[in-house]
Design a protein around this motif. Structure first.
Motif, PDB file in Angstrom:
ATOM      1  N   LEU A  92       1.060  -1.353  -0.138  1.00 45.40           N
ATOM      2  CA  LEU A  92       0.213  -0.064   0.239  1.00 45.40           C
ATOM      3  C   LEU A  92       0.671   0.901  -0.008  1.00 45.40           C
ATOM      4  O   LEU A  92       2.076   1.313   0.284  1.00 45.40           O
ATOM      5  CB  LEU A  92      -0.600   0.303   1.094  1.00 45.40           C
ATOM      6  N   ASN A  93       0.456   1.883  -0.131  1.00 41.83           N
ATOM      7  CA  ASN A  93       1.011   3.087  -0.308  1.00 41.83           C
ATOM      8  C   ASN A  93       0.511   4.768   0.220  1.00 41.83           C
ATOM      9  O   ASN A  93      -0.915   4.442   0.878  1.00 41.83           O
ATOM     10  CB  ASN A  93       1.286   4.285  -1.790  1.00 41.83           C
ATOM     11  N   VAL A  94       1.160   5.266   1.380  1.00 41.91           N
ATOM     12  CA  VAL A  94       0.666   5.933   2.646  1.00 41.91           C
ATOM     13  C   VAL A  94       1.549   7.243   2.788  1.00 41.91           C
ATOM     14  O   VAL A  94       3.169   7.237   2.122  1.00 41.91           O
ATOM     15  CB  VAL A  94       0.487   5.258   3.860  1.00 41.91           C
ATOM     16  N   GLY A  99       9.070  14.215   9.602  1.00 44.91           N
ATOM     17  CA  GLY A  99       9.936  13.563  10.910  1.00 44.91           C
ATOM     18  C   GLY A  99       9.244  12.230  12.152  1.00 44.91           C
ATOM     19  O   GLY A  99       9.732  11.760  12.255  1.00 44.91           O
ATOM     20  N   LEU A 100       7.975  11.491  11.534  1.00 45.69           N
ATOM     21  CA  LEU A 100       7.184  10.704  12.290  1.00 45.69           C
ATOM     22  C   LEU A 100       7.548   9.569  11.557  1.00 45.69           C
ATOM     23  O   LEU A 100       7.986   8.843  12.563  1.00 45.69           O
ATOM     24  CB  LEU A 100       5.798  10.874  11.851  1.00 45.69           C
ATOM     25  N   LEU A 101       8.051   9.316  10.194  1.00 41.28           N
ATOM     26  CA  LEU A 101       9.303   7.791   9.715  1.00 41.28           C
ATOM     27  C   LEU A 101      10.259   7.925  10.116  1.00 41.28           C
ATOM     28  O   LEU A 101      10.187   6.711   9.854  1.00 41.28           O
ATOM     29  CB  LEU A 101       8.422   8.560   7.228  1.00 41.28           C
ATOM     30  N   ARG A 102      11.000   8.548   9.967  1.00 41.35           N
ATOM     31  CA  ARG A 102      12.363   9.070  10.964  1.00 41.35           C
ATOM     32  C   ARG A 102      12.238   8.593  12.288  1.00 41.35           C
ATOM     33  O   ARG A 102      13.046   7.880  12.439  1.00 41.35           O
ATOM     34  CB  ARG A 102      12.393  10.683  10.674  1.00 41.35           C
ATOM     35  N   ARG A 103      11.180   9.300  13.022  1.00 43.18           N
ATOM     36  CA  ARG A 103      11.360   8.540  14.449  1.00 43.18           C
ATOM     37  C   ARG A 103      10.049   6.483  14.109  1.00 43.18           C
ATOM     38  O   ARG A 103      10.661   5.849  14.667  1.00 43.18           O
ATOM     39  CB  ARG A 103      10.591   9.007  15.442  1.00 43.18           C
ATOM     40  N   ILE A 104       9.654   6.776  13.523  1.00 42.04           N
ATOM     41  CA  ILE A 104       9.341   4.718  12.514  1.00 42.04           C
ATOM     42  C   ILE A 104      10.306   3.977  12.371  1.00 42.04           C
ATOM     43  O   ILE A 104      10.516   2.930  13.729  1.00 42.04           O
ATOM     44  CB  ILE A 104       8.459   5.059  11.726  1.00 42.04           C
ATOM     45  N   ARG A 111      14.833  -2.234  16.716  1.00 41.85           N
ATOM     46  CA  ARG A 111      14.069  -3.353  17.492  1.00 41.85           C
ATOM     47  C   ARG A 111      14.538  -4.843  16.323  1.00 41.85           C
ATOM     48  O   ARG A 111      14.065  -5.694  16.537  1.00 41.85           O
ATOM     49  CB  ARG A 111      12.722  -3.578  18.045  1.00 41.85           C
ATOM     50  N   HIS A 112      15.243  -4.010  15.585  1.00 34.04           N
ATOM     51  CA  HIS A 112      15.808  -5.349  14.446  1.00 34.04           C
ATOM     52  C   HIS A 112      14.234  -5.936  13.713  1.00 34.04           C
ATOM     53  O   HIS A 112      14.131  -7.199  13.507  1.00 34.04           O
ATOM     54  CB  HIS A 112      16.342  -5.511  15.049  1.00 34.04           C
ATOM     55  N   MET A 113      13.480  -4.803  13.570  1.00 30.06           N
ATOM     56  CA  MET A 113      12.750  -4.571  12.784  1.00 30.06           C
ATOM     57  C   MET A 113      12.121  -3.801  11.077  1.00 30.06           C
ATOM     58  O   MET A 113      13.000  -3.244  11.112  1.00 30.06           O
ATOM     59  CB  MET A 113      10.845  -4.927  13.713  1.00 30.06           C
ATOM     60  N   SER A 114      11.992  -4.378  10.333  1.00 32.42           N
ATOM     61  CA  SER A 114      11.815  -3.904   8.885  1.00 32.42           C
ATOM     62  C   SER A 114      10.357  -2.561   9.326  1.00 32.42           C
ATOM     63  O   SER A 114      10.001  -3.033   9.916  1.00 32.42           O
ATOM     64  CB  SER A 114      11.173  -4.589   7.574  1.00 32.42           C
ATOM     65  N   ARG A 115      10.207  -2.210   8.620  1.00 33.91           N
ATOM     66  CA  ARG A 115       9.460  -0.844   9.307  1.00 33.91           C
ATOM     67  C   ARG A 115       8.364  -1.416   9.020  1.00 33.91           C
ATOM     68  O   ARG A 115       6.743  -0.854   9.405  1.00 33.91           O
ATOM     69  CB  ARG A 115       9.442   0.318   8.015  1.00 33.91           C
ATOM     70  N   SER A 116       8.024  -2.223   7.495  1.00 34.66           N
ATOM     71  CA  SER A 116       6.620  -2.811   7.262  1.00 34.66           C
ATOM     72  C   SER A 116       6.072  -3.282   8.633  1.00 34.66           C
ATOM     73  O   SER A 116       5.179  -3.342   9.110  1.00 34.66           O
ATOM     74  CB  SER A 116       6.288  -3.286   6.397  1.00 34.66           C
ATOM     75  N   ALA A 117       6.880  -4.330   9.653  1.00 37.10           N
ATOM     76  CA  ALA A 117       6.870  -4.717  10.125  1.00 37.10           C
ATOM     77  C   ALA A 117       6.474  -4.205  11.762  1.00 37.10           C
ATOM     78  O   ALA A 117       5.584  -5.055  12.206  1.00 37.10           O
ATOM     79  CB  ALA A 117       7.960  -6.318  11.073  1.00 37.10           C
ATOM     80  N   PHE A 118       7.142  -3.097  11.917  1.00 35.59           N
ATOM     81  CA  PHE A 118       6.687  -2.336  13.441  1.00 35.59           C
ATOM     82  C   PHE A 118       5.528  -1.546  12.947  1.00 35.59           C
ATOM     83  O   PHE A 118       5.129  -1.815  14.054  1.00 35.59           O
ATOM     84  CB  PHE A 118       8.106  -1.367  12.929  1.00 35.59           C
ATOM     85  N   LEU A 119       5.452  -1.163  11.374  1.00 33.37           N
ATOM     86  CA  LEU A 119       3.965  -0.858  11.673  1.00 33.37           C
ATOM     87  C   LEU A 119       2.849  -1.439  11.768  1.00 33.37           C
ATOM     88  O   LEU A 119       1.668  -1.321  12.612  1.00 33.37           O
ATOM     89  CB  LEU A 119       3.713   0.429  10.335  1.00 33.37           C
ATOM     90  N   ALA A 120       3.112  -2.355  11.193  1.00 39.69           N
ATOM     91  CA  ALA A 120       2.035  -3.990  11.409  1.00 39.69           C
ATOM     92  C   ALA A 120       1.844  -4.545  12.857  1.00 39.69           C
ATOM     93  O   ALA A 120       0.894  -4.193  13.462  1.00 39.69           O
ATOM     94  CB  ALA A 120       2.507  -4.803  10.642  1.00 39.69           C
ATOM     95  N   MET A 121       3.291  -4.306  13.436  1.00 39.49           N
ATOM     96  CA  MET A 121       2.766  -4.524  14.876  1.00 39.49           C
ATOM     97  C   MET A 121       2.357  -3.251  15.784  1.00 39.49           C
ATOM     98  O   MET A 121       1.177  -3.027  16.887  1.00 39.49           O
ATOM     99  CB  MET A 121       4.601  -5.129  15.695  1.00 39.49           C
TER     100      MET A 121
END
Length: 130
Positions: A92-94, A99-104, A111-121
């Motif tokens: 998906l495209n969001v 600044g929020l993306l940088r913090r994510i 946490r040794h996670m991908s961005r997608s995994a972190f957002l999903a969690m």
């Protein structure tokens, strides 16, 4: 679905360590025995996240109990809710503030996670809290 889990018993200074042979490289740990099933479920969910994979069938405990890699510990059977495993991703495209993306990204990396995994969690935790 019941999966065999190999556990290295902890002590006063170390958590109980769990390895799930049917998910190679998937590990978990907990200080208390009663915490292990939930931690194992969470580890398998993260393991499967963003992976285009078929879920493995549980191995026979009879086949594993004498395996040389699994000696000196304990075995337990853990009921994994396979309905919670997300093995297929939808692109998906969001748009997010920079600044929020940088913090994510920083938090996901820590946490040794991908961005997608972190957002999903994070989204899953928020939705389950309701």
């Amino acid at each position: 679905m019941l999966y065999p889990v190999y556990v290295n018993k902890g002590d006063d200074e170390h958590a109980h360590g769990a390895e799930i042979p049917d998910f190679p490289g998937c590990f978990s740990a907990a200080d208390q025995w009663q915490e292990l099933p939930g931690k194992i479920q969470e580890a398998i969910e993260l393991y499967c996240e963003d992976e285009d994979m078929e879920l493995p069938s549980p191995s026979s405990l009879d086949d594993l109990v004498n395996h040389p890699d699994y000696q000196g510990g304990l075995w337990m059977m853990v009921d994994i809710d396979v309905n919670r495993l997300k093995t297929r991703s939808v692109r998906l495209n969001v748009c997010l503030p920079e600044g929020l993306l940088r913090r994510i990204d920083e938090e996901a990396r820590s946490r040794h996670m991908s961005r997608s995994a972190f957002l999903a969690m994070t989204a899953r935790k928020e939705l389950e809290a309701r």
